[in-house]
Enzyme design. Structure first.
Site, PDB file in Angstrom:
ATOM      1  N   CYS A 107    -102.695 -15.892 -31.687  1.00  0.00           N
ATOM      2  CA  CYS A 107    -101.249 -16.046 -31.585  1.00  0.00           C
ATOM      3  C   CYS A 107    -100.639 -16.918 -32.686  1.00  0.00           C
ATOM      4  O   CYS A 107    -100.588 -16.496 -33.820  1.00  0.00           O
ATOM      5  CB  CYS A 107    -100.883 -16.533 -30.201  1.00  0.00           C
ATOM      6  SG  CYS A 107     -99.214 -16.021 -29.751  1.00  0.00           S
ATOM      7  N   ARG A 130     -88.779 -12.894 -26.072  1.00  0.00           N
ATOM      8  CA  ARG A 130     -90.235 -13.125 -26.101  1.00  0.00           C
ATOM      9  C   ARG A 130     -90.965 -11.914 -25.509  1.00  0.00           C
ATOM     10  O   ARG A 130     -90.463 -11.272 -24.563  1.00  0.00           O
ATOM     11  CB  ARG A 130     -90.624 -14.382 -25.318  1.00  0.00           C
ATOM     12  CG  ARG A 130     -90.028 -15.667 -25.869  1.00  0.00           C
ATOM     13  CD  ARG A 130     -90.690 -16.885 -25.241  1.00  0.00           C
ATOM     14  NE  ARG A 130     -92.057 -17.048 -25.706  1.00  0.00           N
ATOM     15  CZ  ARG A 130     -92.387 -17.588 -26.881  1.00  0.00           C
ATOM     16  NH1 ARG A 130     -91.430 -18.004 -27.711  1.00  0.00           N
ATOM     17  NH2 ARG A 130     -93.636 -17.720 -27.270  1.00  0.00           N
ATOM     18  N   HIS A 157    -104.173 -14.193 -25.555  1.00  0.00           N
ATOM     19  CA  HIS A 157    -104.597 -15.448 -24.913  1.00  0.00           C
ATOM     20  C   HIS A 157    -105.348 -15.082 -23.635  1.00  0.00           C
ATOM     21  O   HIS A 157    -105.597 -13.935 -23.335  1.00  0.00           O
ATOM     22  CB  HIS A 157    -103.369 -16.253 -24.483  1.00  0.00           C
ATOM     23  CG  HIS A 157    -102.512 -16.762 -25.581  1.00  0.00           C
ATOM     24  ND1 HIS A 157    -102.847 -17.854 -26.331  1.00  0.00           N
ATOM     25  CD2 HIS A 157    -101.293 -16.344 -26.037  1.00  0.00           C
ATOM     26  CE1 HIS A 157    -101.862 -18.087 -27.191  1.00  0.00           C
ATOM     27  NE2 HIS A 157    -100.924 -17.193 -27.032  1.00  0.00           N
TER      28      HIS A 157
HETATM   29  N1  GLN Z   1     -94.723 -19.766 -31.481  1.00  0.00           N
HETATM   30  C1  GLN Z   1     -95.190 -18.454 -31.742  1.00  0.00           C
HETATM   31  C2  GLN Z   1     -94.291 -17.369 -31.157  1.00  0.00           C
HETATM   32  O1  GLN Z   1     -93.536 -17.634 -30.346  1.00  0.00           O
HETATM   33  C3  GLN Z   1     -96.617 -18.296 -31.194  1.00  0.00           C
HETATM   34  C4  GLN Z   1     -96.669 -18.438 -29.708  1.00  0.00           C
HETATM   35  C5  GLN Z   1     -98.082 -18.574 -29.163  1.00  0.00           C
HETATM   36  O2  GLN Z   1     -99.015 -19.060 -29.809  1.00  0.00           O
HETATM   37  N2  GLN Z   1     -98.256 -18.183 -27.910  1.00  0.00           N
HETATM   38  O3  GLN Z   1     -94.389 -16.259 -31.498  1.00  0.00           O
END
Ligand code: GLN
Length: 249
Positions: free
Chosen positions: A93, A127, A194
């Site tokens: 990520c 998101r 993840h």
């Molecule tokens: N901050 C990054 C995003 O929002 C990665 C997020 C994460 O590692 N889960 O895309």
């Protein structure tokens, strides 16, 4: 035999239990008679060619990425040299995004990456959150699935001709549109998954360990398969959740 792992920014880039990936690599290596030596690497770390067999970096919120991106970029030449020397990489990520050329975050700031993976990332307004299921073929003819969890604003764009890690069966993936997730270049793997990723996908843990050992010995070992019953169940539960509800805003 020792397998040397460089854990990049463990105190900054570690969300959704990403640190658990190290525990899985350590245990599966020990079950095969190898000892995993994990070194935390941060600002100004000395990274010498050939010294590390595997590099690992976890995920992080934009704030943490912004705090470490310039320092990580300064380690870029040494990390790319280590890659050229055959070291393996797993980046998750936020770490995956910073292995590319740059990540333009939700505030519009462009965070420098190390330019190891052929891609760049731009944050979107919504998101992409949920369970994910991928179909992968890291070795020709050996189709496998990966199951995990994603939560990212970033939309990752692979360069023309770049190899994704897998085809999205369920979930958003790199950008919610291309139908692909992650990126693979030689022994380097980047992914949004993840979970942590490796407990429910032990085949990928073994693949990474074999690449790391090949860096040290010249050839990947042929590991005896492990029972992995619990891991299989965890994978199946995650895969079913992804099929049921992955990839929906
Ligand atoms: N901050 C990054 C995003 O929002 C990665 C997020 C994460 O590692 N889960 O895309």
């Amino acid at each position: 035999m020792n397998v040397r792992v460089g854990h990049l920014y463990p105190d900054y880039l570690n969300i959704y239990a990403d640190r658990g990936n190290i525990a899985v690599l350590k245990t599966r290596a020990a079950w095969r008679g190898y000892r995993l030596e994990v070194r935390p690497l941060g600002a100004g770390a000395a990274i010498r060619r050939g010294e590390h067999d595997l590099f690992y970096v976890g995920g992080g919120q934009d704030r943490e990425q912004a705090l470490i991106a310039p320092e990580l970029a300064a380690l870029g030449p040494a990390l790319r040299d280590a890659f050229d020397d055959g070291a393996a990489f797993l980046a998750v990520c936020g770490g995956y995004q910073l292995l590319g050329r740059f990540y333009r975050d939700q505030s519009g700031d462009e965070l420098p990456g190390i330019g190891l993976l052929p891609l760049h990332t731009v944050a979107g307004s919504r998101r992409m959150i949920g369970d994910v299921l991928l179909e992968c073929e890291l070795e020709p003819g050996s189709k496998r699935t990966l199951a995990g969890f994603e939560n990212h604003a970033g939309r990752t764009i692979l360069d023309e001709g770049a190899e994704p890690l897998g085809r999205v069966v369920a979930g958003f993936g790199n950008d919610g549109e291309s139908g692909y997730e992650g990126c693979r270049t030689g022994r380097a793997i980047g992914t949004y998954l993840h979970g942590p990723l490796l407990p429910r996908n032990p085949w990928l843990a073994d693949w990474l360990l074999a690449q790391a050992i090949a860096h040290r010995t010249g050839a990947p070992p042929a590991f005896e398969p492990l029972p992995d019953e619990l891991e299989r169940q965890a994978h199946d539960v995650s895969a079913r959740r992804a099929e049921a509800r992955g990839g929906r805003f």
